[in-house]
Design a protein around this motif. Structure first.
Motif, PDB file in Angstrom:
ATOM      1  N   SER A 128      51.121  25.864  36.031  1.00 20.61           N
ATOM      2  CA  SER A 128      49.776  26.574  36.532  1.00 20.61           C
ATOM      3  C   SER A 128      49.650  25.681  37.691  1.00 20.61           C
ATOM      4  O   SER A 128      49.318  26.230  38.129  1.00 20.61           O
ATOM      5  CB  SER A 128      49.292  25.836  35.606  1.00 20.61           C
ATOM      6  N   ALA A 139      35.188  31.384  39.487  1.00 19.32           N
ATOM      7  CA  ALA A 139      36.108  32.632  38.920  1.00 19.32           C
ATOM      8  C   ALA A 139      37.003  30.678  37.960  1.00 19.32           C
ATOM      9  O   ALA A 139      36.917  30.913  37.140  1.00 19.32           O
ATOM     10  CB  ALA A 139      37.124  32.773  39.982  1.00 19.32           C
ATOM     11  N   SER A 166      38.010  30.672  34.396  1.00 14.79           N
ATOM     12  CA  SER A 166      39.036  30.534  33.713  1.00 14.79           C
ATOM     13  C   SER A 166      38.603  29.036  33.021  1.00 14.79           C
ATOM     14  O   SER A 166      40.096  29.329  32.254  1.00 14.79           O
ATOM     15  CB  SER A 166      40.269  30.218  34.975  1.00 14.79           C
ATOM     16  N   CYS A 176      38.100  29.591  29.587  1.00 16.54           N
ATOM     17  CA  CYS A 176      38.947  29.908  28.481  1.00 16.54           C
ATOM     18  C   CYS A 176      39.928  28.564  28.552  1.00 16.54           C
ATOM     19  O   CYS A 176      40.635  29.451  27.191  1.00 16.54           O
ATOM     20  CB  CYS A 176      39.365  31.443  29.521  1.00 16.54           C
ATOM     21  N   PHE A 177      40.427  28.231  29.441  1.00 18.39           N
ATOM     22  CA  PHE A 177      41.293  27.322  28.728  1.00 18.39           C
ATOM     23  C   PHE A 177      41.310  25.990  27.267  1.00 18.39           C
ATOM     24  O   PHE A 177      42.079  25.759  26.892  1.00 18.39           O
ATOM     25  CB  PHE A 177      41.754  26.749  30.252  1.00 18.39           C
ATOM     26  N   TRP A 200      47.744  32.056  26.710  1.00 18.87           N
ATOM     27  CA  TRP A 200      46.481  32.462  27.177  1.00 18.87           C
ATOM     28  C   TRP A 200      46.544  31.125  28.009  1.00 18.87           C
ATOM     29  O   TRP A 200      45.496  30.944  28.797  1.00 18.87           O
ATOM     30  CB  TRP A 200      45.365  32.167  26.414  1.00 18.87           C
ATOM     31  N   SER A 208      44.664  31.079  32.392  1.00 22.86           N
ATOM     32  CA  SER A 208      44.218  30.803  32.511  1.00 22.86           C
ATOM     33  C   SER A 208      44.182  29.383  33.374  1.00 22.86           C
ATOM     34  O   SER A 208      43.448  29.554  34.127  1.00 22.86           O
ATOM     35  CB  SER A 208      43.394  30.397  31.263  1.00 22.86           C
ATOM     36  N   SER A 209      45.644  29.234  33.245  1.00 21.92           N
ATOM     37  CA  SER A 209      45.506  27.101  33.699  1.00 21.92           C
ATOM     38  C   SER A 209      46.125  27.843  35.067  1.00 21.92           C
ATOM     39  O   SER A 209      46.125  27.362  36.424  1.00 21.92           O
ATOM     40  CB  SER A 209      46.211  26.541  33.609  1.00 21.92           C
ATOM     41  N   VAL A 222      45.274  30.906  36.712  1.00 21.68           N
ATOM     42  CA  VAL A 222      44.113  31.579  37.792  1.00 21.68           C
ATOM     43  C   VAL A 222      43.411  30.437  37.457  1.00 21.68           C
ATOM     44  O   VAL A 222      43.104  30.258  39.234  1.00 21.68           O
ATOM     45  CB  VAL A 222      43.928  32.274  36.032  1.00 21.68           C
ATOM     46  N   PHE A 223      43.071  29.297  37.693  1.00 24.46           N
ATOM     47  CA  PHE A 223      42.519  28.542  37.946  1.00 24.46           C
ATOM     48  C   PHE A 223      43.339  27.185  39.153  1.00 24.46           C
ATOM     49  O   PHE A 223      42.640  27.404  40.047  1.00 24.46           O
ATOM     50  CB  PHE A 223      42.510  27.060  36.973  1.00 24.46           C
TER      51      PHE A 223
END
Length: 447
Positions: A307, A337, A341, A344-345, A353, A357-358, A360-361
Motif C-alpha cells: 500500500s 478519491a 477508496s 472500499c478498504f 480488494w 483500495s489501500s 489507491v488511497f
C-alpha cells in the motif's frame, strides 16, 4: 519598506529566470534522500502497530496508542520551533541539524529496552520528523524555477515515498532472521538513523537559499549562493515566468500585511489540522485493521508495504501536470478519491480488494499532502515562509496525535466502518473549507 521589496526582487528575479541546472538537481536529490529516511521513520509506525499488538509484546491499547502518537506529539513542538529557527538562521542549516538529531534519536530507539522508553525516543525523533517536510518544501519553493516548481517538488516526494515501503519490507525480511538475535524492528531504526546521518552531512554541500539571504539583508551571501546556480551546468531550458507587472511591489506589500496573512494562515492551518485524520490515521491504522480482520503478521506487513507504493506511483504520474491544475481543485479531487477508496478498504475482506483500495488511497494521500504543502508554501512571503508553513504543519501534527488516540479505541470497540466514518467526515470538512480558501499560485513567482 517599498525599496526593500524592490531590492529583494533582484536576486529573486535572477533565481526565477534560471534554467534547470545541475545544482538544482543536486538539491532535489539530497532533499529526496533526507525525506526518504524521514518517511521511513514515519512508516515504521505502521509496522509498530502490528508488532506491538501481537506476542511477545502484546502492548495494551493505551500503550500502543501513545506509542503511535508519540512521534506526532514531538512534531507539534518541533515543527513551529524549527520553522522559526529556519526563518531566523537559514533553511539549509536547520535541516542539517534536524537530520543529525534524527540519527541520534533513531539509534536510541533501536536500543530501547521497553515500550515506555521507545515511546519517549519516538517523541524526541518527532521533533525532527515534524519539521523536515515543511522546511524542505520552503527551501525548494525558494530555489526552484516557478514554471516547474510543483513538478520538481512532486518528483522529490515521489522518489522519497519509496523510503516507507523500503523500511517495511526490510522489517519483514529481517523478522524471521533476527540477525545477531536482535529483533527486526531495531535493525530498521538503525537503518533509518544511518541514512539520516549521511543525508545531513551531504547537505553541507548545498548553498543556503539565496532568496532567504536577500530577505535577511545579507546581499553578499545571497549573490554568492545565486551565482552557484548560475555557474552550474545547464540541464534543461525552462519556460520563463510571467512578466512581473509594474505594480507588483505594492501588491507584495499588500500581501504581506499582518491581517491578510493571519486570515490566510487560519484557512491553511485549518486544512492542515484536518488532513492527518485521513492521510496519517488511515495508513497508520491499516495494519491494525488487517490484524483485526484475521490476517497473519507477515501478510499484514506485506500488504502495508504494498500500500505504501501508492504514493510513488501516483505522485510520479501526476508530477508532470500538477503545475497546470489549480491547487484547490487538485486537493478536492484527492479528498473525494480518498473517501471512495477508504470505504472500499473498510468493508472488504478480500486480499486483492484490500491491496488495491489501500494503494489507491495511498496514491491520493500523497497527492493531497504534497499539493497542500506546496499550496501553503506558495501563499506566504519569503521572510516568513518557513515559520508559516511549519506552524501550519504543527497543527497537522496535532491532528496526527489525536487521530490514533481516538480512532484506535473506536476501531477496537466498533470496527473499521465506525473508524472510517470519522475519517470521511474530516475529508468532507476539508472540501468545504477549500471553497473559501485563497487561490493557488501555480506557475507564478512567489513573493
Amino acid at each position: 519598506m517599498l525599496q526593500r521589496v524592490v531590492d529583494e526582487a533582484a536576486i529573486a528575479g535572477r533565481m526565477d529566470r534560471l534554467p534547470l541546472t545541475a545544482m538544482h538537481v543536486w538539491a532535489l536529490g539530497l532533499c529526496a534522500l533526507g525525506f526518504a529516511f524521514d518517511l521511513l521513520e514515519i512508516g515504521l509506525g505502521s509496522a509498530l502497530a502490528p508488532v506491538f499488538s501481537t506476542p511477545p509484546h502484546s502492548a495494551r491499547t493505551d500503550q500502543l496508542s501513545l506509542l503511535l502518537a508519540a512521534v506526532y506529539l514531538g512534531a507539534v513542538v518541533g515543527a513551529p520551533l524549527l520553522g522559526w529557527v529556519a526563518d531566523r538562521y537559514g533553511r539549509r542549516s536547520t535541516m542539517i541539524g534536524l537530520l543529525l538529531w534524527l540519527a541520534v534519536t533513531s539509534f536510541g530507539a533501536a536500543g530501547a529496552p521497553d515500550v515506555t522508553q521507545l515511546t519517549l525516543l519516538r517523541g524526541l525523533s518527532g521533533l525532527a520528523l515534524g519539521a523536515y517536510p515543511p522546511l524542505m518544501i520552503a527551501y525548494l519553493t525558494d530555489l526552484m524555477p516557478p514554471r516547474r516548481r510543483g513538478t520538481l517538488i512532486f518528483v522529490v516526494v515521489a522518489v522519497a515515498s519509496l523510503g516507507a515501503p523500503a523500511g517495511i519490507l526490510l522489517l519483514r525480511w529481517l523478522t524471521p532472521l533476527q540477525p545477531l538475535d536482535i529483533e527486526a524492528w531495531r535493525w530498521a531504526f538503525v537503518a533509518g538513523g544511518t541514512g539520516a546521518a549521511i543525508a545531513g552531512l551531504l547537505f553541507l554541500t548545498l548553498p543556503e537559499s539565496a532568496r532567504w539571504l536577500e530577505a535577511e539583508g545579507r546581499e553578499g551571501a545571497a549573490l554568492k549562493a545565486c551565482r552557484r546556480f548560475e555557474r552550474s551546468r545547464v540541464l534543461l531550458r525552462l519556460p520563463q515566468p510571467d512578466p512581473v507587472p509594474e505594480e507588483r511591489p505594492a501588491e507584495a506589500l499588500e500581501a504581506a500585511r499582518p491581517g491578510r496573512l493571519v486570515r490566510r494562515w487560519s484557512l491553511v492551518g485549518g486544512l492542515f489540522l484536518l488532513s492527518p485524520w485521513a492521510t496519517v490515521a488511515f495508513p497508520l491504522l491499516s495494519g491494525a485493521v488487517l490484524t483485526q480482520k484475521g490476517f497473519k503478521l507477515s501478510d499484514t506487513l506485506l500488504y502495508v508495504a504494498l500500500s505504501m507504493c501508492g504514493p510513488f506511483i501516483g505522485t510520479l504520474l501526476v508530477a508532470g501536470m500538477i503545475d497546470s491544475i489549480e491547487r484547490r481543485k487538485a486537493l478536492t479531487v484527492s479528498a473525494v478519491a480518498m473517501v471512495a477508496s477508504g470505504a472500499c478498504f473498510a468493508v472488504s475482506d478480500s486480499p486483492a480488494w484490500l491491496i488495491v483500495s489501500s494503494i489507491v488511497f495511498g496514491v491520493f494521500t500523497s497527492l493531497y499532502v504534497s499539493t497542500l504543502n506546496v499550496y501553503g508554501a506558495e501563499l506566504f512571503p519569503t521572510r516568513s515562509r518557513a515559520s508559516s508553513i511549519a506552524g501550519a504543519w504543527a497543527l497537522n501534527r496535532v491532528g496526527a496525535v489525536l487521530a490514533p488516540l481516538l480512532l484506535l479505541p473506536l476501531l477496537t470497540m466498533h470496527g473499521p466502518l465506525s473508524m472510517f466514518a470519522v475519517i470521511a467526515a474530516t475529508l468532507v470538512a476539508s472540501a468545504v473549507l477549500l471553497l473559501v480558501a485563497p487561490p493557488g499560485q501555480q506557475r507564478k513567482a512567489v513573493a
